[in-house]
Design an enzyme around this catalytic site. Structure first.
Site, PDB file in Angstrom:
ATOM      1  N   GLY A  46     -21.539  21.886  30.276  1.00 28.22           N
ATOM      2  CA  GLY A  46     -22.310  21.170  31.274  1.00 28.22           C
ATOM      3  C   GLY A  46     -21.705  19.800  31.509  1.00 28.22           C
ATOM      4  O   GLY A  46     -20.889  19.319  30.714  1.00 28.22           O
ATOM      5  N   GLN A  51     -21.218  11.062  33.847  1.00 27.88           N
ATOM      6  CA  GLN A  51     -20.069  11.264  32.965  1.00 27.88           C
ATOM      7  C   GLN A  51     -18.737  11.126  33.700  1.00 27.88           C
ATOM      8  O   GLN A  51     -17.696  10.991  33.059  1.00 27.88           O
ATOM      9  CB  GLN A  51     -20.148  12.621  32.281  1.00 27.88           C
ATOM     10  N   CYS A  97     -20.390  16.239  22.895  1.00 27.14           N
ATOM     11  CA  CYS A  97     -20.445  15.729  24.261  1.00 27.14           C
ATOM     12  C   CYS A  97     -19.035  15.398  24.731  1.00 27.14           C
ATOM     13  O   CYS A  97     -18.256  14.800  23.987  1.00 27.14           O
ATOM     14  CB  CYS A  97     -21.320  14.473  24.304  1.00 27.14           C
ATOM     15  N   LEU A  98     -18.732  15.775  25.957  1.00 29.20           N
ATOM     16  CA  LEU A  98     -17.419  15.467  26.519  1.00 29.20           C
ATOM     17  C   LEU A  98     -17.179  13.959  26.606  1.00 29.20           C
ATOM     18  O   LEU A  98     -16.033  13.520  26.638  1.00 29.20           O
ATOM     19  CB  LEU A  98     -17.278  16.115  27.898  1.00 29.20           C
ATOM     20  N   HIS A 139     -29.726  18.173  27.413  1.00 24.25           N
ATOM     21  CA  HIS A 139     -28.590  17.278  27.155  1.00 24.25           C
ATOM     22  C   HIS A 139     -28.102  16.632  28.455  1.00 24.25           C
ATOM     23  O   HIS A 139     -27.903  15.416  28.524  1.00 24.25           O
ATOM     24  CB  HIS A 139     -27.471  18.090  26.495  1.00 24.25           C
ATOM     25  N   GLU A 140     -27.923  17.458  29.490  1.00 26.58           N
ATOM     26  CA  GLU A 140     -27.399  16.930  30.759  1.00 26.58           C
ATOM     27  C   GLU A 140     -28.418  16.045  31.470  1.00 26.58           C
ATOM     28  O   GLU A 140     -28.056  15.015  32.054  1.00 26.58           O
ATOM     29  CB  GLU A 140     -26.926  18.070  31.658  1.00 26.58           C
ATOM     30  N   HIS A 143     -28.380  12.596  30.178  1.00 30.00           N
ATOM     31  CA  HIS A 143     -27.323  11.743  30.747  1.00 30.00           C
ATOM     32  C   HIS A 143     -27.812  11.003  31.993  1.00 30.00           C
ATOM     33  O   HIS A 143     -27.398   9.867  32.249  1.00 30.00           O
ATOM     34  CB  HIS A 143     -26.090  12.572  31.113  1.00 30.00           C
TER      35      HIS A 143
END
Length: 176
Positions: A46, A51, A97-98, A139-140, A143
């Protein structure tokens, strides 16, 4: 193809609230395409617009077939202005996480969620998710509020760095 740079922890944009999208137009659809190109290139589950440094309320969820039950085609969602309208149950699982490359920790989340959002045509949709899908959605959406997974960890001793050569194994459990 427009693969964008994923910003990392320390960039103040990751800690800011994203702005609601008022009109789903070509600019928003291009942003969605950029998010898809970027999440696929990064092999994530995701990605949220903050991000890639864009403070707009849009996320993509990309759970491949090998992460779900056999015979399931996987999940691909683009959600604009997503909000959790129902949550229940509890799960604790490994997340990464990216935007925090190499770091993983055990994060408590709701087991089941219902999310209200707009699709790329500007129509309201509701998405129900359990397990991994519920985790990725939460999670997304975090953000979009300037919240990172490390903020949700209750037991800080579970936070660990996994070097690149071991990351593929860990990403099988998380990768958002």
């Amino acid at each position: 193809m427009a693969v964008r740079t994923i910003i990392t922890e320390g960039d103040p944009r990751l800690r800011q609230k994203a702005i609601r999208i008022r009109v789903v137009d070509e600019e928003v659809r291009q942003l969605a395409r950029d998010l898809w190109d970027t999440v696929r290139a990064a092999r994530g589950l995701g990605l949220a617009a903050p991000q890639i440094g864009v403070l707009r309320r849009i996320i993509v969820v990309a759970i491949p077939p090998d992460y779900v039950e056999e015979g399931d085609p996987g999940v691909e969602l683009t959600l604009i202005n997503p909000e959790i309208v129902r949550a229940s149950g509890r799960q604790v699982g490994l997340e990464g996480c990216l935007s925090i490359p190499g770091w993983y920790g055990e994060v408590p989340r709701s087991m089941h969620v219902t999310v209200k959002a707009l699709d790329l045509d500007g129509r309201e949709v509701r998405v129900k998710g359990s397990g991994l899908l519920a985790r990725v959605l939460q999670h997304e959406i975090d953000h979009l509020e300037g919240i990172l997974f490390v903020d949700r960890i209750e037991d800080r001793s579970t936070l660990r760095y996994i070097p690149d050569e071991e990351e593929e194994t860990a990403e099988a459990a998380t990768g958002t």
